[in-house]
Design a protein around this motif. Structure first.
Motif, mmCIF file in Angstrom:
data_model
loop_
_atom_site.group_PDB
_atom_site.id
_atom_site.type_symbol
_atom_site.label_atom_id
_atom_site.label_comp_id
_atom_site.label_asym_id
_atom_site.label_seq_id
_atom_site.Cartn_x
_atom_site.Cartn_y
_atom_site.Cartn_z
ATOM 1 N N PRO A 53 0.833 -1.207 0.000
ATOM 2 C CA PRO A 53 0.000 0.000 0.000
ATOM 3 C C PRO A 53 0.868 1.259 0.000
ATOM 4 N N VAL A 54 0.325 2.353 -0.493
ATOM 5 C CA VAL A 54 1.095 3.599 -0.612
ATOM 6 C C VAL A 54 1.666 4.035 0.740
ATOM 7 N N GLY A 55 0.851 3.999 1.769
ATOM 8 C CA GLY A 55 1.316 4.435 3.086
ATOM 9 C C GLY A 55 2.467 3.604 3.603
ATOM 10 N N PHE A 56 2.388 2.295 3.369
ATOM 11 C CA PHE A 56 3.473 1.439 3.869
ATOM 12 C C PHE A 56 4.739 1.639 3.055
ATOM 13 N N ALA A 57 4.602 1.924 1.766
ATOM 14 C CA ALA A 57 5.773 2.224 0.944
ATOM 15 C C ALA A 57 6.480 3.467 1.470
ATOM 16 N N TRP A 58 5.703 4.435 1.970
ATOM 17 C CA TRP A 58 6.301 5.640 2.561
ATOM 18 C C TRP A 58 7.076 5.292 3.833
ATOM 19 N N PHE A 59 6.531 4.386 4.643
ATOM 20 C CA PHE A 59 7.262 3.960 5.832
ATOM 21 C C PHE A 59 8.574 3.267 5.457
ATOM 22 N N LEU A 60 8.553 2.489 4.385
ATOM 23 C CA LEU A 60 9.777 1.817 3.959
ATOM 24 C C LEU A 60 10.857 2.812 3.561
ATOM 25 N N SER A 61 10.446 4.006 3.125
ATOM 26 C CA SER A 61 11.446 5.031 2.790
ATOM 27 C C SER A 61 12.221 5.487 4.023
ATOM 28 N N TRP A 62 11.684 5.194 5.204
ATOM 29 C CA TRP A 62 12.390 5.536 6.438
ATOM 30 C C TRP A 62 13.693 4.755 6.579
ATOM 31 N N LEU A 63 13.818 3.642 5.853
ATOM 32 C CA LEU A 63 15.045 2.861 5.956
ATOM 33 C C LEU A 63 16.266 3.673 5.529
ATOM 34 N N SER A 64 16.051 4.651 4.676
ATOM 35 C CA SER A 64 17.177 5.492 4.250
ATOM 36 C C SER A 64 17.755 6.280 5.425
ATOM 37 N N PRO A 65 16.976 7.085 6.163
ATOM 38 C CA PRO A 65 17.561 7.765 7.329
ATOM 39 C C PRO A 65 17.942 6.810 8.447
#
Length: 559
Positions: A239-251
């Motif tokens: 889902p879009v929202g969870f994909a955004w959370f996965l972007s947290w792996l960068s920081p």
């Protein structure tokens, strides 16, 4: 004031050998002696240099570049960076409380043992020590693997994308980088602190060069504010929202080097302040400047994110540079990225060698009697531990010969393993050790406990994120996230090793103060107040006994 004098005097005399040899000032040696350790490393890192080694390991722009594959699938990542970095700062606050109170190179497993319950302190301390050590080695591997890809991208750009390296070539470049890091970490000990300032300057040169050159190069094609802050994407099947959370792996991965300040505790002057401020300054700097970088990248990136991720130049940042400043400019900026990432690898090798040395000093690693030795000739550094970490990194790096998915597991090892290592001592303090906690000069006061619990929640969430396939559910063998396999091997193997064998001999951190330290009765009381039981010593100040002829007093850490 008269009542404080004896205790202060006993602590001041806590590690006379280290002071006499010029390794540390009296106050730092006394703080370390209160935890049961003699001064063996030279304290030649200032507060700014402690910050520098953490900031250098984070290597802000190269780290963001190496993790664009995690953030770009969710679209522009500026806001994602800001929110996740704020939670990481909370973790830093919780660790700063502990680092100021008890600054020692093996801080994470030492704190775990000190605060945990009697029945759990040994296995948890053992688990944290191994998780932290292997997590840092995983960080070394992922940083140097990223550096290898950056170096190779220079060749690919120069050949206009018409050459594709094999996995074997990538590993050879990786191996050369790791080996040169081992040589430099062993021979530059006397100036390693000063080099951190150089590395920080190099980081900021790259940051400012990028945030100036990219907008100029894309002056007629920059994306607007709506695209930067209000546009989400989803190149995954989550889902879009969870994909955004996965972007947290960068920081989470980028700012994951702040515990290096803890591992430099015994080489830091005025450690009770240098360590916590180093943690908070490094996270805070990455929080702000990282957010600025992600905004600039989002403003200057080709809106066709999928084409950027599928670039022929080997890494998305190379494509972003190429689109903005052309071939020559991309080669120049990518050269800077490689140099800064190379510095990152050197700094994290220094940090992981100190953690490995501290864990060996307490007898927990295989061949501890060999790796705990400090090289006086090379400048009072754990040179054997440096090369032990190099060898382990070269072995783990063989994963990049298998497939990119296996190599990416090194990235996730650094996230999940270190999150366990950071969260466990914080949890132990909150659950079992709050009454034993004695704040240092840097302390968050009444907010300390809620900060600790919020840090725990975020770290658990980070572990789950690191173990989820980034592309979506139902992964193929090529897209599978092997973090759960590798980390379960680390955690399960560590606990199995403990319960099968190590429980027979591992009793937690050991006291290394020798009989020559002339411990006073007041200091023995202070040591016992820290949860240390002195065995083989009478109540009079002059009674000491040697431990197996080594010249160390017979003291085991028990509560």
């Amino acid at each position: 004031m008269a009542e404080e004098a004896p205790k202060y005097e006993s602590e001041r005399r806590g590690s006379l050998t280290g002071v006499a040899e010029g390794l540390a000032g009296e106050e730092d040696a006394a703080v370390l002696a209160k935890m049961g350790y003699k001064q063996e490393l030279r304290r030649n890192f200032t507060m700014i240099e402690v910050f520098g080694i953490a900031f250098s390991i984070m290597g802000l722009l190269p780290s963001i570049a190496s993790t664009l594959a995690y953030s770009l699938p969710a679209g522009p990542a500026g806001l994602g960076w800001f929110v996740a970095s704020g939670f990481i700062f909370v973790v830093g606050l919780a660790m700063a409380d502990l680092g100021s109170a008890m600054p020692t190179s093996g801080g994470l497993y030492y704190w775990t043992h000190y605060f945990a319950s009697p029945s759990t302190r040994n296995p948890l301390s053992f688990l944290v020590g191994y998780s932290n050590t292997l997590g840092l080695v995983g960080g070394l591997c992922s940083i140097d693997y990223g550096a290898a890809l950056m170096f190779i991208s220079l060749i690919v750009i120069s050949r206009d994308g018409e050459w594709e390296p094999s996995n074997g070539i990538v590993y050879v470049v990786f191996m050369c980088i790791v080996l040169t890091h081992g040589i430099l970490a062993s021979t530059l000990a006397k100036i390693m602190g000063k080099l951190q300032t150089v590395f920080v300057v190099a980081n900021f040169i790259l940051i400012f060069a990028s945030i100036i050159a990219l907008p100029i190069g894309r002056s007629g094609e920059r994306n607007d504010a709506k695209f930067i802050f209000g546009t989400t994407g989803n190149l995954t099947t989550w889902p879009v929202g969870f994909a955004w959370f996965l972007s947290w792996l960068s920081p989470i991965w980028t700012i994951g080097g702040f515990d290096s300040c803890v591992h430099m505790s015994e080489e830091a002057a005025n450690a009770t302040k240098a360590v916590p401020y180093g943690i908070l300054m490094s996270i805070g700097s990455c929080w702000i400047f990282g957010w600025i970088i992600t905004i600039v990248l989002a403003a200057c990136i080709n809106p066709d994110i999928e084409s950027v991720l599928g670039t022929a130049y080997g890494t998305p940042i190379a494509q972003i540079y190429f689109d903005a400043v052309g071939k020559s400019g991309a080669l120049g900026l990518m050269s800077l990225v490689f140099i800064v990432q190379y510095f990152m690898g050197l700094s994290i090798l220094v940090a992981v060698s100190r953690q490995s040395w501290a864990f060996s000093r307490d007898g927990a690693l295989p061949f501890s009697s060999y790796f705990k030795k400090v090289s006086v000739r090379l400048g009072f550094i754990p040179a054997r531990a440096v090369w032990g970490c190099v060898v382990v990194a070269l072995v783990l790096g063989l994963l990049c010969l298998i497939a990119p998915a296996a190599a990416n597991a090194l990235f996730s090892l650094a996230v999940a393993a270190n999150n366990v290592a950071w969260g466990t001592p914080i949890l132990c303090r909150l659950v079992w050790g709050q009454k034993k906690f004695k704040p240092g000069p840097v302390y968050t006061g009444r907010f300390s406990e809620p900060i600790g619990w919020l840090a725990i929640v975020f770290l658990v969430f980070g572990i789950l994120l690191a173990m989820i396939p980034s592309g979506g559910p139902n992964p193929t063998p090529e897209t599978m996230n092997y973090t759960v396999v590798i980390n379960c091997a680390v955690w399960g193997g560590s606990l199995a090793y403990y319960y099968i064998d190590a429980r027979k001999w591992f009793t937690g951190p050991k006291i290394t103060l020798s009989g020559e330290e002339d411990l006073t009765e007041e200091q023995r009381v202070a040591i016992r107040e820290e949860g240390l039981h002195v065995e083989g010593l009478g109540t009079s100040a002059g009674e000491t006994s040697s431990a197996e002829g080594t010249g160390e007093i017979g003291i085991d850490k028990k509560i």
